[in-house]
Design a protein around this motif. Structure first.
Motif, short mmCIF file in Angstrom:
data_model
loop_
_atom_site.label_atom_id
_atom_site.label_comp_id
_atom_site.label_asym_id
_atom_site.label_seq_id
_atom_site.Cartn_x
_atom_site.Cartn_y
_atom_site.Cartn_z
N VAL A 197 0.73 -1.23 -0.13
CA VAL A 197 0.12 0.25 -0.17
C VAL A 197 1.01 1.22 -0.03
CG1 VAL A 197 -2.02 -1.15 1.22
CG2 VAL A 197 -0.18 -0.01 2.51
N ASP A 198 0.33 2.31 -0.46
CA ASP A 198 1.03 3.58 -0.37
C ASP A 198 0.80 4.47 0.89
OD1 ASP A 198 -1.36 5.02 -0.39
OD2 ASP A 198 -1.47 5.59 -2.41
N GLU A 199 1.20 5.69 0.72
CA GLU A 199 0.98 6.36 2.14
C GLU A 199 -0.17 6.69 2.81
OE1 GLU A 199 1.09 9.28 -1.01
OE2 GLU A 199 2.29 7.42 -0.47
N GLN A 200 -1.15 6.41 1.79
CA GLN A 200 -2.57 6.60 2.41
C GLN A 200 -3.47 4.99 2.26
OE1 GLN A 200 -4.88 9.73 0.39
NE2 GLN A 200 -3.20 11.19 0.61
N LEU A 201 -2.47 4.09 2.50
CA LEU A 201 -3.07 2.73 2.56
C LEU A 201 -3.94 2.32 1.41
CD1 LEU A 201 -3.75 2.78 6.53
CD2 LEU A 201 -1.72 2.39 5.22
N ARG A 202 -3.27 3.08 0.12
CA ARG A 202 -4.13 2.51 -1.00
C ARG A 202 -3.39 1.21 -1.67
NH1 ARG A 202 -4.82 8.40 -3.43
NH2 ARG A 202 -2.52 7.95 -3.12
N THR A 203 -4.10 0.43 -2.02
CA THR A 203 -3.30 -0.88 -2.81
C THR A 203 -3.04 -0.44 -4.16
OG1 THR A 203 -5.51 -1.72 -3.81
CG2 THR A 203 -4.75 -2.35 -1.26
N SER A 204 -2.71 -1.12 -4.94
CA SER A 204 -2.38 -1.00 -6.53
C SER A 204 -3.78 -0.63 -7.26
CB SER A 204 -1.58 -1.97 -7.27
OG SER A 204 -2.22 -3.36 -6.94
N ASP A 205 -4.97 -0.77 -6.56
CA ASP A 205 -6.11 -0.31 -7.18
C ASP A 205 -6.67 0.74 -6.21
OD1 ASP A 205 -9.11 -0.23 -7.43
OD2 ASP A 205 -9.29 -2.32 -8.27
N PRO A 206 -6.84 1.89 -6.86
CA PRO A 206 -7.08 3.11 -6.16
C PRO A 206 -8.38 2.82 -5.41
CG PRO A 206 -7.58 3.47 -8.44
CD PRO A 206 -6.73 1.98 -8.27
N ASP A 207 -9.22 2.00 -5.68
CA ASP A 207 -10.80 1.71 -4.89
C ASP A 207 -10.58 0.74 -3.80
OD1 ASP A 207 -12.23 3.66 -6.24
OD2 ASP A 207 -12.29 2.35 -7.96
N ILE A 208 -9.24 0.16 -3.48
CA ILE A 208 -9.11 -0.86 -2.55
C ILE A 208 -8.13 -0.46 -1.65
CG2 ILE A 208 -8.83 -3.32 -2.07
CD1 ILE A 208 -9.65 -3.81 -4.81
N HIS A 209 -8.31 -0.31 -0.38
CA HIS A 209 -7.36 0.13 0.61
C HIS A 209 -7.01 -1.20 1.27
CE1 HIS A 209 -8.73 3.88 -0.46
NE2 HIS A 209 -7.89 4.26 0.08
N ALA A 210 -5.91 -1.30 2.35
CA ALA A 210 -5.58 -2.30 3.25
C ALA A 210 -5.07 -1.62 4.73
CB ALA A 210 -4.72 -3.37 2.56
N ALA A 211 -5.29 -2.35 5.47
CA ALA A 211 -4.84 -1.98 6.86
C ALA A 211 -4.47 -2.99 7.81
CB ALA A 211 -5.38 -0.80 7.53
N GLY A 212 -3.80 -2.74 8.91
CA GLY A 212 -3.59 -3.74 9.94
C GLY A 212 -2.35 -4.68 9.76
N ASP A 213 -2.38 -6.03 10.04
CA ASP A 213 -1.54 -6.84 10.07
C ASP A 213 -1.22 -7.18 8.49
OD1 ASP A 213 -1.72 -6.87 12.69
OD2 ASP A 213 -2.05 -8.98 12.90
N VAL A 214 -2.08 -7.18 7.66
CA VAL A 214 -1.98 -7.36 6.37
C VAL A 214 -1.21 -6.60 5.51
CG1 VAL A 214 -4.08 -6.67 5.21
CG2 VAL A 214 -3.03 -8.91 4.68
N ALA A 215 -1.16 -5.29 5.66
CA ALA A 215 -0.78 -4.21 4.83
C ALA A 215 1.04 -3.78 5.15
CB ALA A 215 -1.56 -2.75 5.33
N ALA A 216 1.39 -3.68 3.87
CA ALA A 216 2.78 -3.26 4.17
C ALA A 216 2.96 -2.01 3.44
CB ALA A 216 3.38 -4.26 3.35
N PHE A 217 3.19 -1.06 4.41
CA PHE A 217 3.39 0.52 3.73
C PHE A 217 4.67 1.13 3.91
CE2 PHE A 217 2.80 0.59 8.23
CZ PHE A 217 3.46 1.37 8.79
N HIS A 218 5.19 1.80 2.79
CA HIS A 218 6.45 2.29 2.72
C HIS A 218 6.45 3.55 4.02
CE1 HIS A 218 10.32 3.32 1.49
NE2 HIS A 218 10.01 4.76 1.49
N HIS A 219 7.37 3.36 4.88
CA HIS A 219 7.49 4.46 6.13
C HIS A 219 8.42 5.17 5.64
CE1 HIS A 219 7.28 5.92 9.95
NE2 HIS A 219 6.46 5.09 10.47
N THR A 220 8.14 6.56 5.23
CA THR A 220 8.90 7.75 5.18
C THR A 220 10.27 7.81 6.07
OG1 THR A 220 7.73 9.24 5.82
CG2 THR A 220 7.50 8.70 3.56
#
Length: 421
Positions: free
Chosen positions: A274-297
């Motif tokens: 996911v990106d910095e707004q927890l969006r996946t590669s599909d802009p209408d799908i987000h992911a959060a919690g244990d399953v999400a891998a986000f780039h931490h600036t």
């Protein structure tokens, strides 16, 4: 523009999903909110499963995120005991339930969490082999530990991470005999490094826990379906009436992968990218919690954080992003643990190899101190042990990235606030 005609679907009924649903309503979303949970229990928090609830110090009802009536009162369509088996990104639908119900979504949030890694060895089909992830697991384990304590029984734990150590502490409080088998040379080696790992080894040894480091379980032996012993790859055999696998958790990415969403590198924890707004590669799908891998600036790395605070804060952050009100999700990772008379909080991210040295502030021998993982004079992480009300200052040191005088950092007489610009 978000309006009452829109439908937001949340797949996953843990803390992140429940807090996301709460946030959608708190932010004024009047559309349809559907929360799909594969467990029969209402959404609950997981820390008590290895802490207060497991020890019998907290009531069952205390683990739930909301009262059961809250969902209907806030017009949340809660589907318990239902699994989602397909996402159609073109049609924007999810399929769930025994009858294959199709539901359209305008925005979709995946908070599918993680599942405990299994021991891939002979004997795991025996009745006395356990994992801890769900409320039902904790309820069963509570009964097991009480019986072991009553009968002077033996528990072998595979893994000396946070869950393994918390269960070891709980088992000893019940009076069970405990042996922990760990391939690394110290407990918590991958999180705290060798400098602090030995401190936790000594804590547990003082309470009667036996450790077997540098080894892995290779077989669980039994008779008439019951556990008798656990064998390791160096030829040792440990008597056991029960075995707990505490060897980590794997993100539940199967649904996302089947839908063609981008996944993070498995070598770095996997998860849904996911990106910095927890969006996946599909802009209408987000992911959060244990399953999400986000780039931490802040750390310049993609992180997948499996702790309570990430679910607590990530679910609401994703909900706000789904509403178009998102900001960069860059909270400093945080978790806490309780073992015997030791309570601790850890902030930051500093696995072995990322820091130069560890600075100790206070008396580690008395287990009343703060440890700082430092690189080039900057604090990457801090852990306060039986020292309280310092988390904010520790996180400010991490977030600002200021170079600190390590002598002042180690001196309890110097207020931490004075080190933050």
């Amino acid at each position: 523009m978000v309006d009452a005609d829109q439908t937001f679907v949340i797949v996953g009924g843990g803390l992140a999903g429940a807090k996301a649903a709460e946030t959608l309503r708190a932010e004024g979303f009047t559309g349809r909110v559907i929360l799909i949970c594969d467990e029969l229990d209402h959404p609950y928090e997981r820390p008590p499963l290895s802490k207060g609830y497991l020890l019998g110090k907290e009531e069952r009802d205390s683990v739930f995120v909301h009262e059961p009536a809250w969902y209907a009162a806030n017009d949340i369509e809660l589907h318990l005991g239902q699994t989602v088996d397909a996402i159609d990104r073109t049609a924007k639908t999810v399929r769930f339930g025994d009858d294959g119900t199709l539901v359209h979504y305008d925005k979709l949030l995946l908070v599918t969490g993680a599942e405990p890694r299994r021991l891939d060895i002979p004997g795991t089909d025996l009745a006395g082999v356990h994992h801890l992830r769900r409320l039902a697991h904790s309820e069963r384990l509570k009964q097991v530990l009480a019986a072991l304590g009553r009968d002077n029984g033996h528990l072998v734990i595979a893994g000396a991470g946070w869950i393994g150590l918390e269960i070891a502490a709980a088992a000893r409080e019940y009076g069970a005999e405990v042996t922990v088998v760990e391939p690394e040379p110290t407990p918590l080696h991958g999180v705290l490094g060798p400098e602090l790992g030995e401190l936790f080894a000594e804590l547990h040894r003082e309470h009667g826990v036996r450790f077997h480091f540098g080894a892995r379980l290779t077989e669980i032996t039994g008779q008439d379906g019951m556990v008798l012993a656990a064998r390791t790859d160096d030829g040792e055999e440990h008597p056991a009436h029960d075995v707990l696998a505490a060897i980590g958790a794997a993100p539940r990415t199967g649904l996302a992968e089947a839908a063609g969403l981008e996944l993070a590198d498995r070598a770095h924890g996997g998860g849904i990218a996911v990106d910095e707004q927890l969006r996946t590669s599909d802009p209408d799908i987000h992911a959060a919690g244990d399953v999400a891998a986000f780039h931490h600036t802040l750390f310049g790395a993609r992180l997948r954080v499996e702790h309570w605070a990430n679910a607590l804060n990530g679910g609401p952050a994703a909900a706000r992003a789904m509403l178009g009100r998102g900001t960069t999700y860059d909270r400093v990772p945080y978790f806490f643990s309780d073992q015997y008379d030791v309570g601790l909080e850890y902030s930051g991210w500093a696995p072995p190899g990322t820091y130069d040295h560890v600075v100790i502030r206070g008396d580690a021998s008395k287990r009343e101190f703060i440890a700082f993982w430092v690189k080039e004079g900057r604090v990457l992480a801090g852990m306060n042990v039986n020292v309280w009300d310092v988390t904010e200052s520790i996180q400010q040191l991490i977030r600002t990235g200021v170079r600190v005088d390590t002598e002042a950092l180690a001196d309890p007489r110097v207020p931490l606030e004075d080190l933050v610009p």
